[in-house]
Write a protein that holds these residues in place. Structure first.
Motif, PDB file in Angstrom:
ATOM      1  N   ILE A 147      71.370   3.898  38.159  1.00 43.77           N
ATOM      2  CA  ILE A 147      71.502   2.837  37.718  1.00 43.77           C
ATOM      3  C   ILE A 147      70.307   1.912  38.093  1.00 43.77           C
ATOM      4  O   ILE A 147      69.773   1.106  37.225  1.00 43.77           O
ATOM      5  CB  ILE A 147      72.760   1.674  38.380  1.00 43.77           C
ATOM      6  CG1 ILE A 147      74.231   2.478  37.793  1.00 43.77           C
ATOM      7  CG2 ILE A 147      72.677   0.207  38.023  1.00 43.77           C
ATOM      8  CD1 ILE A 147      75.321   2.060  38.589  1.00 43.77           C
ATOM      9  N   ALA A 148      69.959   2.203  39.140  1.00 45.46           N
ATOM     10  CA  ALA A 148      68.458   1.496  39.684  1.00 45.46           C
ATOM     11  C   ALA A 148      67.483   1.845  38.490  1.00 45.46           C
ATOM     12  O   ALA A 148      66.559   1.023  38.456  1.00 45.46           O
ATOM     13  CB  ALA A 148      68.173   1.967  41.036  1.00 45.46           C
ATOM     14  N   LEU A 149      67.374   3.281  38.489  1.00 46.57           N
ATOM     15  CA  LEU A 149      66.106   3.747  37.488  1.00 46.57           C
ATOM     16  C   LEU A 149      66.380   3.061  36.208  1.00 46.57           C
ATOM     17  O   LEU A 149      65.394   2.671  35.497  1.00 46.57           O
ATOM     18  CB  LEU A 149      66.075   5.255  37.762  1.00 46.57           C
ATOM     19  CG  LEU A 149      65.889   5.842  39.006  1.00 46.57           C
ATOM     20  CD1 LEU A 149      66.028   7.268  38.775  1.00 46.57           C
ATOM     21  CD2 LEU A 149      64.528   5.537  39.296  1.00 46.57           C
ATOM     22  N   VAL A 150      67.652   3.032  35.629  1.00 48.56           N
ATOM     23  CA  VAL A 150      67.929   2.424  34.340  1.00 48.56           C
ATOM     24  C   VAL A 150      67.575   1.093  34.243  1.00 48.56           C
ATOM     25  O   VAL A 150      66.626   0.781  33.231  1.00 48.56           O
ATOM     26  CB  VAL A 150      69.250   2.783  33.794  1.00 48.56           C
ATOM     27  CG1 VAL A 150      69.598   1.987  32.615  1.00 48.56           C
ATOM     28  CG2 VAL A 150      69.552   4.324  33.818  1.00 48.56           C
ATOM     29  N   LYS A 183      64.688  -3.137  27.459  1.00 52.01           N
ATOM     30  CA  LYS A 183      65.482  -4.313  27.903  1.00 52.01           C
ATOM     31  C   LYS A 183      66.723  -4.264  27.460  1.00 52.01           C
ATOM     32  O   LYS A 183      67.604  -4.834  28.346  1.00 52.01           O
ATOM     33  CB  LYS A 183      64.556  -5.665  27.524  1.00 52.01           C
ATOM     34  CG  LYS A 183      63.424  -5.752  28.369  1.00 52.01           C
ATOM     35  CD  LYS A 183      62.916  -7.222  28.165  1.00 52.01           C
ATOM     36  CE  LYS A 183      61.682  -7.486  28.990  1.00 52.01           C
ATOM     37  NZ  LYS A 183      60.884  -8.974  28.683  1.00 52.01           N
ATOM     38  N   PRO A 184      67.182  -4.070  26.452  1.00 52.23           N
ATOM     39  CA  PRO A 184      68.719  -4.284  25.763  1.00 52.23           C
ATOM     40  C   PRO A 184      69.486  -3.360  26.454  1.00 52.23           C
ATOM     41  O   PRO A 184      70.717  -3.883  27.218  1.00 52.23           O
ATOM     42  CB  PRO A 184      68.679  -3.778  24.468  1.00 52.23           C
ATOM     43  CG  PRO A 184      67.403  -4.218  24.006  1.00 52.23           C
ATOM     44  CD  PRO A 184      66.408  -3.825  25.105  1.00 52.23           C
ATOM     45  N   ILE A 185      69.290  -2.131  27.009  1.00 57.40           N
ATOM     46  CA  ILE A 185      69.906  -1.221  27.613  1.00 57.40           C
ATOM     47  C   ILE A 185      70.069  -1.431  29.198  1.00 57.40           C
ATOM     48  O   ILE A 185      70.893  -1.824  29.645  1.00 57.40           O
ATOM     49  CB  ILE A 185      69.242   0.282  27.666  1.00 57.40           C
ATOM     50  CG1 ILE A 185      69.674   0.623  26.195  1.00 57.40           C
ATOM     51  CG2 ILE A 185      70.179   0.941  28.543  1.00 57.40           C
ATOM     52  CD1 ILE A 185      68.956   1.942  26.071  1.00 57.40           C
ATOM     53  N   SER A 186      68.858  -2.120  29.802  1.00 55.54           N
ATOM     54  CA  SER A 186      68.680  -2.727  31.072  1.00 55.54           C
ATOM     55  C   SER A 186      69.693  -4.023  31.251  1.00 55.54           C
ATOM     56  O   SER A 186      70.418  -3.967  32.436  1.00 55.54           O
ATOM     57  CB  SER A 186      67.244  -3.062  31.452  1.00 55.54           C
ATOM     58  OG  SER A 186      67.234  -3.606  32.689  1.00 55.54           O
ATOM     59  N   ARG A 187      69.906  -4.664  30.148  1.00 58.80           N
ATOM     60  CA  ARG A 187      70.656  -6.058  30.434  1.00 58.80           C
ATOM     61  C   ARG A 187      72.230  -5.426  30.225  1.00 58.80           C
ATOM     62  O   ARG A 187      72.913  -6.102  31.288  1.00 58.80           O
ATOM     63  CB  ARG A 187      70.292  -7.096  29.344  1.00 58.80           C
ATOM     64  CG  ARG A 187      68.894  -7.508  29.477  1.00 58.80           C
ATOM     65  CD  ARG A 187      68.464  -8.500  28.293  1.00 58.80           C
ATOM     66  NE  ARG A 187      67.031  -9.116  28.451  1.00 58.80           N
ATOM     67  CZ  ARG A 187      66.625  -9.826  27.608  1.00 58.80           C
ATOM     68  NH1 ARG A 187      67.024  -9.965  26.403  1.00 58.80           N
ATOM     69  NH2 ARG A 187      65.130 -10.254  27.816  1.00 58.80           N
TER      70      ARG A 187
END
Length: 217
Positions: free
Chosen positions: A45-48, A54-58
């Motif tokens: 999760i931290a790496l992602v 940005k869309p995936i990270s958000r």
């Protein structure tokens, strides 16, 4: 005749086998497997969150915050009724692992942020690939900084296993409660349960401290 004495060793020895069995089969299993899931998933999760678009990270950040802000018992009950094909123990392990992964992800994020900027610049100067940069340089240093916090979350998970009673999983405290209800003797069983938690968690804290010193620079 009802036993009105404050303490009776016969009840201690009579309740101990069931409590120890529940401790080994449930408390330890959920803690060990759940911790393994949380440690690995938390790093993912931290790496992602840091490296993904940005869309995936958000989306991942939203889900992580949602899980962190929802009570563990509510998550257990929801997944228990949603995953009817899973055994209650499997539901408990999965929920504990995912729940604590969201907290460990923040610990990993702080550890990654603590890596000096010069380390990143050095890997760029050496033309290291992103994968090698993370595996060989960043993650090892980040893990050194996160061991104490990760260890604290493992101990917290261990102490919260009694919440499994919400999904009909009988852990050590559940076994103590059942014996107490059957024999109207709660003092002995709950004190013994507390002592067993202490016996198991204190050496773990010492091990974490020793590991922290060994990984120190």
């Amino acid at each position: 005749m009802i036993d009105t004495s404050l303490w009776n060793w016969d009840h201690v020895w009579a309740s101990l086998p069931d409590m120890l069995m529940a401790f080994v089969k449930v408390t330890l299993v959920v803690t060990i497997v759940g911790s393994a899931i949380a440690i690995v998933l938390g790093l993912v999760i931290a790496l992602v969150r840091r490296s993904a678009p940005k869309p995936i990270s958000r989306i991942v950040t939203f889900l992580m915050n949602f899980i962190r802000m929802t009570p563990l018992v509510v998550q257990l009950l929801f997944m228990y009724y949603a995953l009817t094909s899973w055994s209650p123990l499997m539901v408990g392990i999965a929920v504990f692992g995912v729940h604590y992964a969201t907290f460990m992800a923040e610990v990993y994020r702080a550890g990654i942020d603590s890596v000096p900027r010069g380390q990143w610049e050095a890997t760029t100067a050496l033309s290291m690939s992103p994968g090698r940069t993370w595996i060989s340089v960043i993650i090892p240093q980040a893990v050194r900084a996160t061991v104490p916090a990760l260890g604290n979350y493992v101990i917290s998970m261990f102490k919260e296993t009694p919440f499994l009673v919400a999904v009909s999983v009988i852990d050590m405290v559940g076994a103590a409660r059942a014996y107490g209800a059957d024999h109207f003797r709660f003092t002995e069983v709950f004190i013994v349960a507390g002592v067993l938690f202490l016996i198991a968690s204190y050496p773990t804290s010492l091990l974490i401290n020793r590991l922290e010193k060994r990984l120190a620079y």
